[in-house]
Write a protein that holds these residues in place. Structure first.
Motif, mmCIF file in Angstrom:
data_model
loop_
_atom_site.group_PDB
_atom_site.id
_atom_site.type_symbol
_atom_site.label_atom_id
_atom_site.label_comp_id
_atom_site.label_asym_id
_atom_site.label_seq_id
_atom_site.Cartn_x
_atom_site.Cartn_y
_atom_site.Cartn_z
ATOM 1 N N LEU A 120 0.793 -1.264 0.408
ATOM 2 C CA LEU A 120 -0.066 0.579 0.069
ATOM 3 C C LEU A 120 0.947 1.643 0.380
ATOM 4 O O LEU A 120 1.775 1.480 0.941
ATOM 5 C CB LEU A 120 -0.902 -0.152 1.340
ATOM 6 N N SER A 121 1.031 2.336 -0.866
ATOM 7 C CA SER A 121 1.686 3.140 -0.927
ATOM 8 C C SER A 121 0.789 4.311 -0.781
ATOM 9 O O SER A 121 -1.100 4.553 -0.865
ATOM 10 C CB SER A 121 2.259 3.213 -2.885
ATOM 11 N N GLY A 122 1.393 5.578 -0.398
ATOM 12 C CA GLY A 122 0.515 6.979 -0.675
ATOM 13 C C GLY A 122 -0.531 6.534 1.268
ATOM 14 O O GLY A 122 -1.209 7.157 1.379
ATOM 15 N N ALA A 123 0.105 5.434 1.781
ATOM 16 C CA ALA A 123 -0.688 5.173 3.102
ATOM 17 C C ALA A 123 -1.059 6.165 4.292
ATOM 18 O O ALA A 123 0.309 7.274 4.157
ATOM 19 C CB ALA A 123 -0.404 4.288 3.890
ATOM 20 N N TYR A 124 -1.922 6.363 4.815
ATOM 21 C CA TYR A 124 -2.504 6.995 6.213
ATOM 22 C C TYR A 124 -3.145 6.336 6.732
ATOM 23 O O TYR A 124 -3.902 5.328 6.646
ATOM 24 C CB TYR A 124 -2.526 7.718 5.577
ATOM 25 N N LEU A 125 -3.120 6.817 8.698
ATOM 26 C CA LEU A 125 -3.999 5.914 9.163
ATOM 27 C C LEU A 125 -5.349 7.190 9.418
ATOM 28 O O LEU A 125 -5.772 8.038 8.786
ATOM 29 C CB LEU A 125 -4.061 5.643 10.614
ATOM 30 N N VAL A 126 -6.589 5.624 9.030
ATOM 31 C CA VAL A 126 -8.144 6.446 9.079
ATOM 32 C C VAL A 126 -9.007 5.585 9.878
ATOM 33 O O VAL A 126 -8.434 5.008 10.351
ATOM 34 C CB VAL A 126 -8.961 6.229 7.989
ATOM 35 N N GLU A 127 -9.947 6.590 11.000
ATOM 36 C CA GLU A 127 -10.874 6.002 12.026
ATOM 37 C C GLU A 127 -9.966 6.453 13.200
ATOM 38 O O GLU A 127 -8.348 6.833 12.696
ATOM 39 C CB GLU A 127 -10.881 4.923 11.794
ATOM 40 N N ASP A 128 -10.671 6.032 14.427
ATOM 41 C CA ASP A 128 -9.341 6.446 15.713
ATOM 42 C C ASP A 128 -8.908 5.565 15.660
ATOM 43 O O ASP A 128 -9.419 4.491 15.306
ATOM 44 C CB ASP A 128 -10.900 5.436 16.713
ATOM 45 N N ASN B 220 -6.022 1.376 10.603
ATOM 46 C CA ASN B 220 -6.547 0.873 9.454
ATOM 47 C C ASN B 220 -5.851 2.159 8.130
ATOM 48 O O ASN B 220 -6.265 2.953 8.359
ATOM 49 C CB ASN B 220 -7.883 0.993 9.833
ATOM 50 N N PHE B 221 -5.486 1.534 7.640
ATOM 51 C CA PHE B 221 -4.745 2.357 6.288
ATOM 52 C C PHE B 221 -5.468 2.681 5.136
ATOM 53 O O PHE B 221 -5.914 1.343 5.042
ATOM 54 C CB PHE B 221 -3.318 1.396 6.142
ATOM 55 N N GLU B 222 -5.696 3.387 4.697
ATOM 56 C CA GLU B 222 -5.627 3.504 3.667
ATOM 57 C C GLU B 222 -5.003 4.414 2.769
ATOM 58 O O GLU B 222 -3.700 5.066 3.341
ATOM 59 C CB GLU B 222 -6.790 4.620 3.085
ATOM 60 N N GLY B 223 -4.814 4.031 1.453
ATOM 61 C CA GLY B 223 -4.271 4.832 0.294
ATOM 62 C C GLY B 223 -4.097 5.042 -0.614
ATOM 63 O O GLY B 223 -5.326 4.892 -1.335
ATOM 64 N N ILE B 224 -3.165 5.580 -1.734
ATOM 65 C CA ILE B 224 -3.295 6.128 -2.975
ATOM 66 C C ILE B 224 -3.424 4.251 -4.169
ATOM 67 O O ILE B 224 -4.143 4.911 -4.920
ATOM 68 C CB ILE B 224 -1.894 7.458 -3.938
ATOM 69 N N SER B 225 -2.757 4.423 -3.543
ATOM 70 C CA SER B 225 -2.186 2.697 -4.344
ATOM 71 C C SER B 225 -1.913 0.816 -4.038
ATOM 72 O O SER B 225 -1.462 1.669 -2.546
ATOM 73 C CB SER B 225 -0.900 3.178 -5.970
ATOM 74 N N GLY B 226 -2.244 0.115 -4.002
ATOM 75 C CA GLY B 226 -2.454 -0.815 -3.740
ATOM 76 C C GLY B 226 -2.489 -1.815 -5.062
ATOM 77 O O GLY B 226 -3.277 -2.307 -5.638
ATOM 78 N N ASP B 227 -1.151 -2.807 -4.393
ATOM 79 C CA ASP B 227 -0.562 -3.624 -5.491
ATOM 80 C C ASP B 227 -0.361 -5.332 -5.050
ATOM 81 O O ASP B 227 0.594 -5.387 -3.678
ATOM 82 C CB ASP B 227 0.454 -3.164 -6.696
ATOM 83 N N TRP B 228 -0.984 -6.134 -5.315
ATOM 84 C CA TRP B 228 -0.343 -7.580 -4.890
ATOM 85 C C TRP B 228 1.078 -8.056 -5.594
ATOM 86 O O TRP B 228 0.917 -7.660 -7.042
ATOM 87 C CB TRP B 228 -1.955 -7.991 -4.303
ATOM 88 N N GLN B 229 2.063 -8.970 -5.201
ATOM 89 C CA GLN B 229 2.865 -8.964 -5.649
ATOM 90 C C GLN B 229 3.186 -10.404 -5.316
ATOM 91 O O GLN B 229 2.916 -10.461 -4.598
ATOM 92 C CB GLN B 229 4.612 -8.080 -5.002
#
Length: 115
Positions: free
Chosen positions: A85-93, A106-115
């Motif tokens: 997960l790139s460009g990630a930041y925490l969301v929620e409490d 709980n991280f959300e981000g700009i791009s998520g890629d399976w490798q």
């Protein structure tokens, strides 16, 4: 012959490994589909994410996690695959429990890629 598909996972935030206590959740697909009528559907982009229960160990990177807005979070699964997960930041409490030192992240981000 049996194959290993689940078990211990590893989580790294900007290269720093966290101790985790539970499961890790990542989206399998980049889109969400919804049927409008049989045979026709709409498709929306999903926000890339990673959810994990970490343990607040000595040296836990609270400031990095709390202030990070462009982190790289890597989840390594037991089957050999990884989700980055790139460009990630925490969301929620984000809270820590005193009885078991669990921190739900709980991280959300700009791009998520399976490798």
């Amino acid at each position: 012959m049996g194959q290993k598909v689940a078990g211990t996972c590893y989580i790294k935030v900007d290269g720093e490994q966290l101790v985790i206590s539970g499961g890790v959740e990542a989206p399998l697909t980049k889109v969400k589909r919804e049927t409008i009528v049989k045979g026709y559907f709409k498709e929306e982009d999903r926000t890339p994410f990673l959810k994990v229960d970490a343990v607040k160990t000595p040296g836990f990177p609270m400031n990095k996690l709390g202030n990070g807005t462009n982190m790289t979070v890597t989840a390594e699964f037991k089957d050999g695959s990884s989700y980055v997960l790139s460009g990630a930041y925490l969301v929620e409490d984000v809270n820590v429990t005193g009885d078991d030192a669990k921190v739900s992240l709980n991280f959300e981000g700009i791009s998520g890629d399976w490798q």
